[in-house]
Structure formats: structure tokens, C-alpha cells
Write a protein that holds these residues in place. Structure first.
Motif, PDB file in Angstrom:
ATOM      1  N   GLY A 171     -79.838  -7.557 -30.325  1.00 30.05           N
ATOM      2  CA  GLY A 171     -79.166  -6.362 -30.826  1.00 30.05           C
ATOM      3  C   GLY A 171     -78.884  -5.311 -29.779  1.00 30.05           C
ATOM      4  N   PHE A 172     -78.576  -5.738 -28.557  1.00 31.90           N
ATOM      5  CA  PHE A 172     -78.305  -4.800 -27.467  1.00 31.90           C
ATOM      6  C   PHE A 172     -76.821  -4.827 -27.109  1.00 31.90           C
ATOM      7  N   ALA A 173     -76.188  -3.665 -27.099  1.00 33.19           N
ATOM      8  CA  ALA A 173     -74.756  -3.520 -26.778  1.00 33.19           C
ATOM      9  C   ALA A 173     -73.897  -4.404 -27.686  1.00 33.19           C
ATOM     10  N   THR A 174     -74.248  -4.432 -28.954  1.00 37.39           N
ATOM     11  CA  THR A 174     -73.579  -5.349 -29.883  1.00 37.39           C
ATOM     12  C   THR A 174     -72.075  -5.094 -30.058  1.00 37.39           C
ATOM     13  N   PRO A 175     -71.584  -3.859 -30.046  1.00 38.08           N
ATOM     14  CA  PRO A 175     -70.126  -3.706 -30.153  1.00 38.08           C
ATOM     15  C   PRO A 175     -69.397  -4.350 -28.974  1.00 38.08           C
ATOM     16  N   LEU A 176     -69.930  -4.159 -27.776  1.00 32.67           N
ATOM     17  CA  LEU A 176     -69.317  -4.749 -26.586  1.00 32.67           C
ATOM     18  C   LEU A 176     -69.352  -6.271 -26.649  1.00 32.67           C
ATOM     19  N   VAL A 177     -70.493  -6.833 -27.016  1.00 31.97           N
ATOM     20  CA  VAL A 177     -70.613  -8.290 -27.124  1.00 31.97           C
ATOM     21  C   VAL A 177     -69.715  -8.810 -28.245  1.00 31.97           C
ATOM     22  N   GLY A 178     -69.652  -8.098 -29.359  1.00 34.04           N
ATOM     23  CA  GLY A 178     -68.785  -8.516 -30.462  1.00 34.04           C
ATOM     24  C   GLY A 178     -67.330  -8.601 -30.031  1.00 34.04           C
ATOM     25  N   ILE A 179     -66.891  -7.638 -29.242  1.00 32.37           N
ATOM     26  CA  ILE A 179     -65.520  -7.683 -28.712  1.00 32.37           C
ATOM     27  C   ILE A 179     -65.369  -8.894 -27.789  1.00 32.37           C
ATOM     28  N   GLY A 180     -66.390  -9.146 -26.963  1.00 31.07           N
ATOM     29  CA  GLY A 180     -66.359 -10.324 -26.095  1.00 31.07           C
ATOM     30  C   GLY A 180     -66.269 -11.613 -26.890  1.00 31.07           C
ATOM     31  N   PHE A 181     -67.051 -11.727 -27.963  1.00 28.74           N
ATOM     32  CA  PHE A 181     -66.982 -12.911 -28.824  1.00 28.74           C
ATOM     33  C   PHE A 181     -65.585 -13.071 -29.427  1.00 28.74           C
ATOM     34  N   ALA A 182     -64.991 -11.966 -29.851  1.00 28.77           N
ATOM     35  CA  ALA A 182     -63.643 -12.029 -30.425  1.00 28.77           C
ATOM     36  C   ALA A 182     -62.630 -12.496 -29.393  1.00 28.77           C
ATOM     37  N   VAL A 183     -62.717 -11.969 -28.178  1.00 30.03           N
ATOM     38  CA  VAL A 183     -61.788 -12.367 -27.113  1.00 30.03           C
ATOM     39  C   VAL A 183     -61.938 -13.857 -26.813  1.00 30.03           C
ATOM     40  N   VAL A 184     -63.183 -14.309 -26.651  1.00 25.93           N
ATOM     41  CA  VAL A 184     -63.432 -15.724 -26.349  1.00 25.93           C
ATOM     42  C   VAL A 184     -62.956 -16.612 -27.501  1.00 25.93           C
ATOM     43  N   GLY A 185     -63.287 -16.232 -28.725  1.00 23.85           N
ATOM     44  CA  GLY A 185     -62.920 -17.051 -29.882  1.00 23.85           C
ATOM     45  C   GLY A 185     -61.422 -17.106 -30.125  1.00 23.85           C
ATOM     46  N   ILE A 186     -60.761 -15.982 -29.997  1.00 22.27           N
ATOM     47  CA  ILE A 186     -59.305 -15.972 -30.204  1.00 22.27           C
ATOM     48  C   ILE A 186     -58.618 -16.718 -29.063  1.00 22.27           C
ATOM     49  N   GLY A 187     -59.158 -16.579 -27.839  1.00 19.91           N
ATOM     50  CA  GLY A 187     -58.625 -17.349 -26.723  1.00 19.91           C
ATOM     51  C   GLY A 187     -58.768 -18.839 -26.954  1.00 19.91           C
ATOM     52  N   ALA A 188     -59.941 -19.270 -27.427  1.00 17.42           N
ATOM     53  CA  ALA A 188     -60.162 -20.691 -27.718  1.00 17.42           C
ATOM     54  C   ALA A 188     -59.260 -21.164 -28.849  1.00 17.42           C
ATOM     55  N   THR A 189     -59.047 -20.310 -29.833  1.00 16.25           N
ATOM     56  CA  THR A 189     -58.164 -20.676 -30.944  1.00 16.25           C
ATOM     57  C   THR A 189     -56.769 -20.987 -30.429  1.00 16.25           C
ATOM     58  N   PHE A 190     -56.215 -20.100 -29.630  1.00 16.62           N
ATOM     59  CA  PHE A 190     -54.844 -20.295 -29.158  1.00 16.62           C
ATOM     60  C   PHE A 190     -54.738 -21.354 -28.063  1.00 16.62           C
ATOM     61  N   ALA A 191     -55.723 -21.441 -27.183  1.00 22.17           N
ATOM     62  CA  ALA A 191     -55.624 -22.369 -26.052  1.00 22.17           C
ATOM     63  C   ALA A 191     -55.981 -23.804 -26.422  1.00 22.17           C
ATOM     64  N   VAL A 192     -56.886 -23.984 -27.388  1.00 25.48           N
ATOM     65  CA  VAL A 192     -57.407 -25.332 -27.642  1.00 25.48           C
ATOM     66  C   VAL A 192     -57.175 -25.812 -29.073  1.00 25.48           C
ATOM     67  N   HIS A 193     -57.424 -24.966 -30.054  1.00 27.69           N
ATOM     68  CA  HIS A 193     -57.537 -25.430 -31.437  1.00 27.69           C
ATOM     69  C   HIS A 193     -56.309 -25.231 -32.321  1.00 27.69           C
ATOM     70  N   LEU A 194     -55.367 -24.424 -31.921  1.00 30.12           N
ATOM     71  CA  LEU A 194     -54.260 -24.048 -32.802  1.00 30.12           C
ATOM     72  C   LEU A 194     -53.429 -25.244 -33.260  1.00 30.12           C
ATOM     73  N   ASP A 195     -53.148 -26.158 -32.351  1.00 30.73           N
ATOM     74  CA  ASP A 195     -52.320 -27.314 -32.699  1.00 30.73           C
ATOM     75  C   ASP A 195     -52.969 -28.227 -33.734  1.00 30.73           C
TER      76      ASP A 195
END
Length: 143
Positions: free
Chosen positions: A69-93
Motif C-alpha cells: 500500500g505504498f504510493a498506490t496512485p502512482l503504481v495504479g497508473i503504472g499498472f494501467a499504462v502497462v495493461g493498456i499497452g499490453a492490450t494494444f500491442a499483444v492482445h487486441l487482435d
């Protein structure tokens, strides 16, 4: 009582999301920056070495920070960036569901984002920042 249940639910959610990101991050850690960068380059991710370092850091260091539970807003944004990047780069098709679909990646990314901004009182953020804010508000004079 309801607030305690919310805090426990947020803790359980942070642990679950954090463990999944950590498991994926450790896979990339074991592959190394070069191996991960090669995989990223193969799927067309720009600046694959920079992306590999970023993703490994978010998924390993960020996941540990998220669980405690440390710096959770920052990490949450990081998780969103990584996940959305993976969605578009790898999984979307592959579509939303089925083999290689993006449903899990999208849910993890957005759950991480939501929990990052709603991490509950059972988080280091609350101990370090939340209590101070509460005591500051209590000390303010009433106008």
C-alpha cells in the motif's frame, strides 16, 4: 463496521492484483531486460529496451509497493499504462475473450488503477499520509 470491511476488501484486492503483476514481472525479470526487450521488439513496441525496464520495474517493484500500500496512485497508473499497452500491442487482435484475449489484462489494469486511488486504511499510504491529513483537518479552526 462497513468501513472496516471496505478496508479489508481493498487490501485483498491489492494483494490479488499485486501478486498477478508480480508473477508476470518475475517472468520478465527471469528473461532479463534483453530477453524482454527482444520480445517487445518482436511485437512492435517502440523503444523496446526502455519499455522492458519500465515494465519490469512496474510489475516487480510496483507490485510489491502495491501489496503493502505504498504510493498506490502512482503504481495504479503504472499498472494501467502497462495493461493498456499490453492490450494494444499483444492482445487486441485476439478479441475480448478466448485464447490470448485481452479481458484479463484490461481488468487487471483497471482494477489496479481503481485500487490505486482507493487503497483503504490498511495501506502504508494511509499510515504515512492519511492519518496526517486527518489530524490536520481536525486541528483546523472552524469558521
Amino acid at each position: 463496521m462497513y468501513a472496516r470491511i471496505q478496508d479489508v476488501a481493498a487490501l485483498i484486492g491489492r494483494i490479488a492484483v499485486g501478486v498477478v503483476f508480480l508473477a508476470h514481472g518475475l517472468d520478465k525479470w527471469n528473461a532479463g531486460v534483453d530477453g524482454t526487450a527482444q520480445m517487445f521488439e518482436a511485437v512492435g513496441i517502440p523503444l523496446p529496451t526502455v519499455a522492458a525496464v519500465f515494465v519490469i520495474a512496474v510489475e516487480v517493484i510496483g507490485a510489491i509497493m502495491f501489496i503493502v500500500g505504498f504510493a498506490t496512485p502512482l503504481v495504479g497508473i503504472g499498472f494501467a499504462v502497462v495493461g493498456i499497452g499490453a492490450t494494444f500491442a499483444v492482445h487486441l487482435d485476439a478479441g475480448l475473450t478466448g485464447e490470448g484475449g485481452y479481458e484479463l489484462v484490461l481488468v487487471l489494469a483497471l482494477a489496479g488503477l481503481a485500487l490505486g486511488f482507493n487503497s483503504g486504511r490498511l495501506a502504508l499510504d494511509h499510515v504515512l499520509v492519511g492519518r496526517r491529513r486527518s489530524s490536520d483537518k481536525a486541528a483546523e479552526p472552524v469558521s
